[in-house]
Design a protein around this motif. Structure first.
Motif, PDB file in Angstrom:
ATOM      1  N   PHE B  92       0.833  -1.201   0.000  1.00 52.26           N
ATOM      2  CA  PHE B  92       0.000   0.000   0.000  1.00 52.26           C
ATOM      3  C   PHE B  92       0.869   1.253   0.000  1.00 52.26           C
ATOM      4  O   PHE B  92       0.697   2.144  -0.837  1.00 52.26           O
ATOM      5  CB  PHE B  92      -0.933   0.007   1.213  1.00 52.26           C
ATOM      6  CG  PHE B  92      -1.662   1.305   1.374  1.00 52.26           C
ATOM      7  CD1 PHE B  92      -2.646   1.673   0.461  1.00 52.26           C
ATOM      8  CD2 PHE B  92      -1.338   2.183   2.404  1.00 52.26           C
ATOM      9  CE1 PHE B  92      -3.296   2.878   0.578  1.00 52.26           C
ATOM     10  CE2 PHE B  92      -1.988   3.398   2.525  1.00 52.26           C
ATOM     11  CZ  PHE B  92      -2.972   3.749   1.614  1.00 52.26           C
ATOM     12  N   ILE B  93       1.828   1.305   0.939  1.00 54.39           N
ATOM     13  CA  ILE B  93       2.629   2.531   1.044  1.00 54.39           C
ATOM     14  C   ILE B  93       3.421   2.758  -0.240  1.00 54.39           C
ATOM     15  O   ILE B  93       3.453   3.860  -0.787  1.00 54.39           O
ATOM     16  CB  ILE B  93       3.577   2.454   2.262  1.00 54.39           C
ATOM     17  CG1 ILE B  93       2.749   2.406   3.533  1.00 54.39           C
ATOM     18  CG2 ILE B  93       4.515   3.650   2.284  1.00 54.39           C
ATOM     19  CD1 ILE B  93       3.557   2.188   4.777  1.00 54.39           C
ATOM     20  N   SER B  94       4.024   1.681  -0.774  1.00 58.34           N
ATOM     21  CA  SER B  94       4.859   1.899  -1.958  1.00 58.34           C
ATOM     22  C   SER B  94       4.004   2.284  -3.161  1.00 58.34           C
ATOM     23  O   SER B  94       4.380   3.177  -3.918  1.00 58.34           O
ATOM     24  CB  SER B  94       5.689   0.662  -2.254  1.00 58.34           C
ATOM     25  OG  SER B  94       4.854  -0.434  -2.482  1.00 58.34           O
ATOM     26  N   PHE B  95       2.837   1.643  -3.320  1.00 56.46           N
ATOM     27  CA  PHE B  95       1.991   2.016  -4.457  1.00 56.46           C
ATOM     28  C   PHE B  95       1.509   3.449  -4.344  1.00 56.46           C
ATOM     29  O   PHE B  95       1.572   4.213  -5.305  1.00 56.46           O
ATOM     30  CB  PHE B  95       0.791   1.062  -4.582  1.00 56.46           C
ATOM     31  CG  PHE B  95       1.010   0.029  -5.621  1.00 56.46           C
ATOM     32  CD1 PHE B  95       1.672  -1.140  -5.315  1.00 56.46           C
ATOM     33  CD2 PHE B  95       0.599   0.245  -6.926  1.00 56.46           C
ATOM     34  CE1 PHE B  95       1.909  -2.088  -6.281  1.00 56.46           C
ATOM     35  CE2 PHE B  95       0.838  -0.706  -7.901  1.00 56.46           C
ATOM     36  CZ  PHE B  95       1.498  -1.879  -7.572  1.00 56.46           C
ATOM     37  N   ALA B  96       1.050   3.804  -3.153  1.00 55.31           N
ATOM     38  CA  ALA B  96       0.563   5.165  -2.976  1.00 55.31           C
ATOM     39  C   ALA B  96       1.682   6.155  -3.271  1.00 55.31           C
ATOM     40  O   ALA B  96       1.492   7.129  -4.021  1.00 55.31           O
ATOM     41  CB  ALA B  96       0.059   5.346  -1.545  1.00 55.31           C
ATOM     42  N   ALA B  97       2.873   5.882  -2.711  1.00 53.76           N
ATOM     43  CA  ALA B  97       3.981   6.826  -2.878  1.00 53.76           C
ATOM     44  C   ALA B  97       4.399   6.919  -4.334  1.00 53.76           C
ATOM     45  O   ALA B  97       4.577   8.019  -4.873  1.00 53.76           O
ATOM     46  CB  ALA B  97       5.167   6.400  -2.006  1.00 53.76           C
TER      47      ALA B  97
END
Lengths: 324, 288, 309
Positions: B92-97
């Motif tokens: 989630f964090i990497s995709f969002a970022a």
């Protein structure tokens, strides 16, 4: 054919195939010719006909794999197929030299021009660094470049100048055979004439044999003694300059001349050859030129013609012609 | 338009055909898809409260078994469940970022490349500065100042990924701008916005896609590194780097606690890299 | 040549200033009042206000930044809030350890990566090629800290060949940390070396060299490698820069007394001046590495060199 001439180069039934991705590319399909000492042969044909491949074969520089080479090539009577890699290295650049098509990319961008010429001298002649650089500068002067520009790098030279450097490099060890692969194609028209004149003069001066690879019939007329017309990896017509220009036989050669504008009669339309060269992975069973030939018959579709002699040294591979 | 649509589609079909031939890329793709599905359906397989954060003192530090394939940790929590839930945080964090970075970076990159001049130099100087701080370090700085939270992490990682996309789009727009089909579009009087949207951007998709895949990989690595340092996702929420960090105390006797989370990270990154490499080769066969 | 280096140095100044400004601004967002931290909870509001004034905390941020940079140029990183120890002393006592680690790691990675990449390219599609590229893709996919932990497990805990935590002054003590730190960069460098070699080998001038009679070995070493180095050096530079960031993690894994570990400890103890100092030191090092790469670039690519002669 009475006396035995001394040949600089004899090529017998040269075939080159590339095996790529389960397909076989037939680059050369049995090319044979002989080149006498001091003579110039022109290899003429369209892009992709196998002219450059022939040149690289003589230097044994066909990458293998994927390339598969068969047939014999004799340089000054010696079969290069039997030589070790080390012996071959002493032939390259020394006995046989090659000038490549695109001078823009043929020089190493990270070495000075004189070092690139000196390298070939040091490889084949016993001399030190200083001596070889001096000789390299003399070579530069010979091709019309001031010797003190030798310390510069290729990117500081124009296209014509680079081609001169390439020529100087090829001639540095006075080779017996010079293979010139479209040496002027990448140059401006005005520079083309200069470079061509220079090659011709130097050839005479060094008494070299030369293979001139080109698609330009004008260059052929100016430089060559004999001409081989190459189509789809085969020689379709072979003869002296007069044979080819004055008694043109093969329909493909006729087509080549028809594609040139006629300066005497400018109302005449160009007669381009219809169609494209066959896919080298799927050569037709019969004559390779048959799909584009206006005179094609049933025999042409099924049977591949071989070279037959039609007078003097004039040979042609076409069913329209009979030996005699 | 219909014609160009057809060309686009056949380009993708061609790429897919080449990609299918690349074994590594296909393995990568399959693993990435499986990981996605696992992260998506983690709730179906494990119950968050009991399996993932619920402590179970009867089953402390169990070796891998049928009941707990990856063993249990120092609080009796199932490691497999924690690893699968951990992938949620990383993904989630990497995709969002990276999505944020790609949108912002491409926007500024396109402007910079298309208009050039002063706008270009300002944007380029700013990216120079951002590039002068390594990603991990920038994230550390932001986290040090603002404290650890998912939001801080996303912002920090997005900002450090912007320059790559910005540069990428700038250079491909610049090559596109000079090309003949753009000249032709301009010659027939197309609007600037039409030229950018219809003619330039579609041709930039390929490199952006490749960079997207590779950026996701690097970002997941950075997240796990930060969590390992205690600056990323905070416990008890599971995260791969954090799992590894807490495993250190038990590393000697309970090696599986160290091995499995690491393998999970490596498999993910490896698959993404294989896929990214494969995509690059498929989109530009000349490079092979 | 000097002109070129001068130009690059000048170009570096605004970048370093910009970077430090960004970092300074971000760090000033940190919650908590430094004056309050120093004086403790019992201090009165007046006391805190007096100290704020004394420390210049009431000035605009840009003034505070310029004052910080001014002091930095004199080698002064400020004072740590908690211990009231000079930050410079703390940083400079650790700095050599980080440099030592980064240097050994860079050395290991370059020395391994270049031959690996070159041989893989020359022997393209052979077992050696596939194998080394497999190692390389593992290398770029493997988290630094996990690789470090696995090395500790295998070579320190089980085989007992090396100490568990890094020892700054012994060769044995630096090997595992340096390997850990360098593995990722090594892999990335090997990959880029291979692909740029493959690109170069296809060039016409390589064929020219062969046609001159240059032996295979020398075609590779004297003609292909120098050209392939041009793109490779850029990546080497970026990677060595990235190595500095990796040092933060690696130093934590091996309890290595460098600035990376100091940084992490200071973040945990909320010691902002030290954090700021560490990050600024890292950023400056990173820029310096890039500068060195730019200069190196000019040495191997005559096209750049000749612009400045």
């Amino acid at each position: 054919m009475s006396e035995e001439k001394a040949y600089a180069l004899e090529i017998e039934n040269l075939k080159v195939e590339y095996h790529v991705d389960k397909e076989v590319v037939h680059a050369l399909n049995g090319i044979s010719f002989k080149l006498a000492k001091g003579e110039t042969i022109g290899l003429v044909g369209e892009t992709g006909a196998g002219k450059t491949t022939t040149g690289l074969s003589v230097l044994r520089l066909i990458p293998s794999p994927p390339g598969v080479v068969s047939g014999t090539i004799k340089v000054q009577g010696e079969d290069i197929g039997t030589l070790s890699e080390k012996q071959m290295e002493s032939i390259r650049g020394n006995v046989v030299s090659m000038i490549f098509q695109d001078p823009m990319t043929s020089l190493n961008p990270t070495k000075t021009v004189e070092n690139q010429i000196a390298e070939v001298i040091r490889l084949h002649e016993k001399c030190g660094k200083k001596e070889s650089v001096e000789k390299a500068r003399t070579m530069l002067e010979m091709v019309g470049i001031p010797g003190d520009r030798g310390v510069e790098f290729p990117h500081q030279f124009s296209g014509g100048m680079k081609q001169r450097v390439v020529i100087a490099m090829a001639l540095a060890c006075s080779p017996e055979i010079l293979i010139a692969d479209e040496p002027t194609t990448a140059l401006d028209v005005t520079i083309q004439a200069q470079v061509l004149d220079m090659i011709r003069d130097l050839k005479k001066q060094y008494n070299m044999s030369m293979i001139m690879i080109t698609h330009d019939l004008g260059i052929v007329a100016e430089i060559c003694d004999t001409v081989a017309i190459v189509y789809a990896g085969q020689i379709v017509e072979y003869g002296t300059l007069e044979d080819i220009f004055n008694s043109t036989a093969h329909p493909y050669t006729v087509g080549l001349f028809g594609s040139l504008p006629n300066m005497d009669d400018r109302t005449q339309r160009l007669k381009p050859i219809p169609g494209l060269m066959p896919d080298p992975t799927k050569l037709p069973q019969g004559c390779t030129f048959c799909p584009r030939c206006p005179h094609a018959t049933e025999k042409c579709r099924t049977e591949r013609p071989t070279l037959v002699n039609i007078g003097g040294e004039h040979q042609v591979a076409c069913h329209l012609f009979k030996e005699g | 338009m219909e014609n160009s649509d057809f060309r686009q589609r056949s380009m993708f079909a061609e790429t897919w055909k080449r990609l299918k031939k690349n074994k590594g890329a296909m393995i990568g793709l399959v693993i990435v898809v499986i990981l996605f599905l696992l992260a998506l359906f983690a709730g179906v397989i494990f119950d968050y409260d009991t399996d993932v954060i619920g402590q179970n003192y009867n089953e402390l530090l169990q070796e891998p078994s049928w009941k707990h394939p990856f063993g249990t940790d120092e609080m009796g929590r199932d490691l497999l469940a924690r690893i699968i839930y951990g992938s949620r945080a990383s993904l989630f964090i990497s995709f969002a970022a990276v999505c944020l970075a790609a949108v912002v970076g491409c926007f500024f990159g396109a402007i910079s490349g298309y208009f050039g001049g002063a706008v270009d130099s300002i944007i380029m100087r700013v990216t120079d500065m951002l590039l002068a701080i390594p990603e991990t370090l920038f994230a550390i700085t932001l986290v040090a100042a603002l404290g650890t939270s998912t939001f801080t992490l996303i912002i920090a990682l997005a900002i450090s990924n912007i320059p790559i996309f910005c540069r990428l789009l700038r250079s491909s727009v610049m090559t596109q701008r000079g090309s003949e089909h753009i000249e032709a579009a301009r010659a027939i009087g197309a609007k600037t916005s039409t030229i950018i949207m219809d003619h330039i951007l579609p041709n930039c998709i390929a490199p952006v896609l490749v960079q997207f895949t590779l950026s996701i990989a690097v970002t997941i690595l950075t997240i796990s590194g930060l969590s390992f340092l205690g600056l990323g996702v905070a416990p008890p929420k599971p995260e791969w780097g954090a799992l590894l960090s807490s495993s250190r105390s038990y590393m000697r006797e309970h090696t599986y606690l160290t091995i499995f989370p690491g393998l999970a990270i490596m498999t993910t990154i490896l698959s993404l890299n294989l896929l990214g490499d494969g995509l690059r080769d498929a989109l530009d066969p000349r490079l092979r | 040549m000097l002109k070129y280096i001068g130009k690059r140095l000048l170009a570096m100044i605004p970048v370093v200033l910009g970077v430090t400004l960004i970092v300074y601004c971000i760090m000033s967002l940190a919650p908590g009042d430094p004056a309050r931290t120093i004086l403790g909870e019992q201090a009165s509001v007046e006391q805190v206000e007096a100290l704020r004034e004394e420390m210049g905390l009431n000035d605009p941020i840009i003034v505070q930044y310029l004052r910080y940079i001014w002091n930095l140029l004199h080698g002064d990183f400020g004072t740590s809030y908690q211990s009231r120890i000079d930050v410079s002393t703390e940083i400079w006592s650790r700095f050599p350890n980080t440099i030592k680690l980064a240097l050994v790691a860079s050395l290991i990675s370059v020395v391994l990566a270049l031959p690996l990449g070159i041989i893989a390219a020359v022997k393209q599609n052979t077992f050696f090629d596939s194998f080394s590229m497999f190692i390389a893709i593992i290398g770029i996919s493997c988290p630094t800290f996990w690789f470090g932990l696995i090395l500790i497990l295998v070579f320190a805990v089980n085989l007992k060949w090396f100490p568990v935590s890094g020892q700054v002054n012994t060769l044995k003590g630096i090997i595992l940390p340096a390997l850990t730190l360098g593995f990722n960069s090594m892999a990335a460098m090997a990959r880029v070396t291979r692909s740029s070699m493959l690109e170069v080998i296809r060039q016409d001038y390589i064929r020219t060299a062969r046609a001159k009679g240059v032996s295979n070995r020398n075609v590779i070493l004297q003609h292909a490698v120098p050209n392939a180095m041009i793109p490779t050096v850029t990546v080497i530079g970026l990677r060595i820069g990235g190595l500095l960031a990796g040092a933060v993690i690696c130093e934590t894994v091996f309890a290595w007394p460098g600035i990376g570990r100091l940084l992490v400890q200071s973040i945990q103890s909320r010691n902002t001046p030290v954090v700021l100092g560490c990050i600024i030191i890292f950023s400056i090092c990173f820029s310096l590495v890039n500068l060195i790469v730019d200069v190196l670039y000019a040495f191997i690519d005559p096209r750049i060199k000749s612009q400045y002669q």
